[in-house]
Motif scaffolding. Structure first.
Motif, mmCIF file in Angstrom:
data_model
loop_
_atom_site.group_PDB
_atom_site.id
_atom_site.type_symbol
_atom_site.label_atom_id
_atom_site.label_comp_id
_atom_site.label_asym_id
_atom_site.label_seq_id
_atom_site.Cartn_x
_atom_site.Cartn_y
_atom_site.Cartn_z
ATOM 1 N N GLN A 42 0.840 -1.194 0.000
ATOM 2 C CA GLN A 42 0.000 0.000 0.000
ATOM 3 C C GLN A 42 0.882 1.254 0.000
ATOM 4 O OE1 GLN A 42 -2.647 0.790 3.397
ATOM 5 N NE2 GLN A 42 -4.144 1.636 1.962
ATOM 6 N N GLU A 96 3.683 0.186 2.494
ATOM 7 C CA GLU A 96 3.600 -0.766 3.608
ATOM 8 C C GLU A 96 3.303 -2.135 3.011
ATOM 9 O OE1 GLU A 96 0.718 -0.007 6.713
ATOM 10 O OE2 GLU A 96 1.315 -1.813 7.808
ATOM 11 N N ILE A 126 0.545 -8.787 4.436
ATOM 12 C CA ILE A 126 0.410 -10.181 3.999
ATOM 13 C C ILE A 126 -1.048 -10.490 3.656
ATOM 14 C CG2 ILE A 126 0.054 -11.170 6.295
ATOM 15 C CD1 ILE A 126 1.926 -13.506 5.399
ATOM 16 N N ARG A 127 -1.227 -11.393 2.709
ATOM 17 C CA ARG A 127 -2.555 -11.890 2.357
ATOM 18 C C ARG A 127 -2.526 -13.414 2.352
ATOM 19 N NH1 ARG A 127 -3.696 -7.786 3.771
ATOM 20 N NH2 ARG A 127 -4.627 -6.006 2.716
ATOM 21 N N ILE A 146 8.277 -13.282 5.203
ATOM 22 C CA ILE A 146 7.788 -11.940 4.840
ATOM 23 C C ILE A 146 8.964 -11.003 4.572
ATOM 24 C CG2 ILE A 146 6.604 -9.884 5.751
ATOM 25 C CD1 ILE A 146 4.709 -11.866 7.265
ATOM 26 N N ASN A 170 5.504 -4.895 8.794
ATOM 27 C CA ASN A 170 4.988 -5.083 10.155
ATOM 28 C C ASN A 170 5.752 -6.197 10.851
ATOM 29 O OD1 ASN A 170 2.450 -3.302 10.341
ATOM 30 N ND2 ASN A 170 2.200 -4.370 8.383
ATOM 31 N N ASP A 200 3.505 1.924 15.246
ATOM 32 C CA ASP A 200 2.243 1.721 14.526
ATOM 33 C C ASP A 200 1.035 1.943 15.449
ATOM 34 O OD1 ASP A 200 0.647 1.054 12.401
ATOM 35 O OD2 ASP A 200 1.265 -1.039 12.280
ATOM 36 N N ASP A 201 -0.107 2.249 14.852
ATOM 37 C CA ASP A 201 -1.387 2.320 15.571
ATOM 38 C C ASP A 201 -1.377 3.291 16.746
ATOM 39 O OD1 ASP A 201 -2.072 0.272 13.828
ATOM 40 O OD2 ASP A 201 -1.765 -1.314 15.298
ATOM 41 N N ARG A 237 -6.100 5.028 12.417
ATOM 42 C CA ARG A 237 -7.269 5.394 11.635
ATOM 43 C C ARG A 237 -8.455 5.848 12.490
ATOM 44 N NH1 ARG A 237 -11.604 3.078 8.581
ATOM 45 N NH2 ARG A 237 -11.838 1.283 9.936
ATOM 46 N N GLU A 266 -9.359 8.342 3.489
ATOM 47 C CA GLU A 266 -10.240 7.817 2.431
ATOM 48 C C GLU A 266 -10.814 8.892 1.512
ATOM 49 O OE1 GLU A 266 -13.122 5.336 4.407
ATOM 50 O OE2 GLU A 266 -11.662 3.752 4.783
ATOM 51 N N GLY A 301 -3.880 5.377 2.740
ATOM 52 C CA GLY A 301 -5.295 5.030 2.809
ATOM 53 C C GLY A 301 -5.892 4.855 1.436
ATOM 54 N N TYR A 302 -7.163 4.479 1.418
ATOM 55 C CA TYR A 302 -7.832 4.139 0.170
ATOM 56 C C TYR A 302 -7.871 5.308 -0.812
ATOM 57 C CZ TYR A 302 -9.446 -0.030 2.713
ATOM 58 O OH TYR A 302 -9.509 -1.202 3.429
HETATM 59 P P1 C2E Z 1 -2.022 -2.340 10.225
HETATM 60 O O1 C2E Z 1 -0.542 -2.551 10.289
HETATM 61 O O2 C2E Z 1 -2.581 -1.214 11.015
HETATM 62 O O3 C2E Z 1 -2.359 -2.209 8.688
HETATM 63 C C1 C2E Z 1 -3.272 -1.274 8.151
HETATM 64 C C2 C2E Z 1 -4.572 -1.939 7.812
HETATM 65 O O4 C2E Z 1 -5.507 -0.923 7.428
HETATM 66 C C3 C2E Z 1 -4.474 -2.882 6.628
HETATM 67 O O5 C2E Z 1 -5.398 -3.966 6.849
HETATM 68 C C4 C2E Z 1 -4.963 -2.029 5.459
HETATM 69 O O6 C2E Z 1 -5.490 -2.758 4.393
HETATM 70 C C5 C2E Z 1 -6.041 -1.202 6.146
HETATM 71 N N1 C2E Z 1 -6.274 0.084 5.481
HETATM 72 C C6 C2E Z 1 -5.395 0.825 4.783
HETATM 73 N N2 C2E Z 1 -5.956 1.947 4.328
HETATM 74 C C7 C2E Z 1 -7.242 1.935 4.763
HETATM 75 C C8 C2E Z 1 -8.340 2.862 4.601
HETATM 76 O O7 C2E Z 1 -8.237 3.919 3.991
HETATM 77 N N3 C2E Z 1 -9.519 2.495 5.190
HETATM 78 C C9 C2E Z 1 -9.668 1.323 5.866
HETATM 79 N N4 C2E Z 1 -10.864 1.041 6.375
HETATM 80 N N5 C2E Z 1 -8.639 0.455 6.050
HETATM 81 C C10 C2E Z 1 -7.452 0.756 5.496
HETATM 82 P P2 C2E Z 1 -4.943 -5.476 6.684
HETATM 83 O O8 C2E Z 1 -4.044 -5.587 5.497
HETATM 84 O O9 C2E Z 1 -6.180 -6.284 6.740
HETATM 85 O O10 C2E Z 1 -4.045 -5.746 7.959
HETATM 86 C C11 C2E Z 1 -4.598 -5.779 9.232
HETATM 87 C C12 C2E Z 1 -3.523 -5.917 10.284
HETATM 88 O O11 C2E Z 1 -2.877 -7.196 10.176
HETATM 89 C C13 C2E Z 1 -2.390 -4.916 10.144
HETATM 90 O O12 C2E Z 1 -2.776 -3.690 10.682
HETATM 91 C C14 C2E Z 1 -1.275 -5.621 10.883
HETATM 92 O O13 C2E Z 1 -1.429 -5.442 12.274
HETATM 93 C C15 C2E Z 1 -1.525 -7.082 10.548
HETATM 94 N N6 C2E Z 1 -0.648 -7.469 9.423
HETATM 95 C C16 C2E Z 1 -0.879 -7.367 8.095
HETATM 96 N N7 C2E Z 1 0.170 -7.818 7.388
HETATM 97 C C17 C2E Z 1 1.103 -8.211 8.278
HETATM 98 C C18 C2E Z 1 2.438 -8.756 8.174
HETATM 99 O O14 C2E Z 1 2.997 -8.945 7.092
HETATM 100 N N8 C2E Z 1 3.087 -9.048 9.349
HETATM 101 C C19 C2E Z 1 2.528 -8.799 10.575
HETATM 102 N N9 C2E Z 1 3.235 -9.085 11.673
HETATM 103 N N10 C2E Z 1 1.294 -8.272 10.710
HETATM 104 C C20 C2E Z 1 0.587 -7.979 9.574
#
Ligand code: C2E
Ligand code: CA
Ligand code: CA
Length: 244
Positions: free
Chosen positions: A8, A22, A25-26, A57, A81, A143-144, A167, A204, A222-223
């Motif tokens: 992203q 950023e 993972i999927r 990763i 991450n 983060d966060d 967010r 967004e 963001g989106y």
């Molecule tokens: P995160 O690190 O806070 O990642 C941001 C999340 O917000 C991502 O969800 C992303 O798709 C989503 N996002 C980005 N822009 C927007 C937006 O404009 N609006 C909304 N509603 N959402 C947005 P995702 O990809 O589902 O990841 C969720 C969480 O999973 C991540 O939060 C992170 O904590 C974890 N994660 C994802 N990939 C990895 C990875 O490779 N390794 C580790 N350790 N954790 C991961």
């Protein structure tokens, strides 16, 4: 082979350019379909599989960086991450070093995103690990921020270069919560005065971006800019003529 990485873009307001990404993972299972990382990362942490998966990763990200460089891309970074358990594992730094050596990736292209829970667990060890990463040339990012405890003392304690604001502030902003705006402005100002780069997550709409720009946010993700996308699409977005 059911995991893959998406990227992203992170947009830098002053440069009007995408300057980092950023990595996220999927998991696409042929049996149960797509599963959110928010669901399966905690499970990987629980049973220690986050150690080998985390290594995978990092190797993916390092390889992607080399590939983009080969295609002529310059001046970009990829943030990854890192889960608490992964970072606190005794082999973590050695794993990072060996991936850097094996892939020949430049550490300055790497950003590691960690959450404040690392510092809550064992702040002495966390500080030492983050400092060593900085020593290697890897940037560190919190983060966060704004969820959980978000103590300000953590900003003093941890060697970080970047602060990612959660967010939830955007959502509250939309609901016209005056207090949220004041707190967000405070966070942005404190971070700036501490020399940290701020990244606003979850932007967004153009209206949100305008407001954030006026508040001094330096980077947005963001989106509005883009959803997380596969590498080929992610890199194409850099060539777009951005007007924001
Ligand atoms: P995160 O690190 O806070 O990642 C941001 C999340 O917000 C991502 O969800 C992303 O798709 C989503 N996002 C980005 N822009 C927007 C937006 O404009 N609006 C909304 N509603 N959402 C947005 P995702 O990809 O589902 O990841 C969720 C969480 O999973 C991540 O939060 C992170 O904590 C974890 N994660 C994802 N990939 C990895 C990875 O490779 N390794 C580790 N350790 N954790 C991961
Ligand atoms: Ca993150
Ligand atoms: Ca985040």
């Amino acid at each position: 082979h059911e995991y893959f990485m998406v990227y992203q873009p992170v947009y830098e307001v002053a440069k009007m350019e995408i300057t980092s990404y950023e990595a996220l993972i999927r998991w696409e299972s042929p049996v149960i379909g797509a599963i959110s990382p928010a669901e399966f990362i905690p499970l990987l942490e629980e049973n220690d599989l986050i150690i080998p998966v985390g290594r995978w990763i990092l190797r993916q990200v390092a390889t992607q960086i080399k590939e983009w460089e080969k295609e002529g891309q310059t001046d970009f970074r990829i943030a990854t991450n890192i889960s608490v358990k992964q970072m606190m594992h005794p082999d973590f730094l050695n794993n990072v070093k060996s991936i850097i050596e094996e892939t020949n990736v430049s550490p300055k292209r790497l950003i590691f995103e960690i959450t404040e829970s690392v510092a809550v667990q064992n702040s002495g060890l966390a500080t030492a690990i983050l400092a060593e990463l900085n020593e290697l040339g890897v940037q560190t990012s919190l983060d966060d921020f704004g969820t959980g405890y978000s103590s300000l003392s953590i900003l003093k304690l941890l060697p970080i270069q970047q602060l990612k604001v959660d967010r939830s502030f955007i959502i509250e902003m939309e609901q016209n919560e005056e207090k949220s705006l004041v707190i967000l402005q405070g966070i942005l100002d404190i971070a700036k005065n501490l020399g940290l780069v701020t990244v606003m997550e979850g932007v967004e709409t153009p209206e949100q971006l305008e407001l954030l720009k006026s508040m001094g946010a330096q980077k947005v993700q963001g989106y509005l800019i883009s959803r997380p996308v596969v590498a080929e699409l992610a890199i194409e977005l850099r060539n777009q003529d951005w007007k924001y």
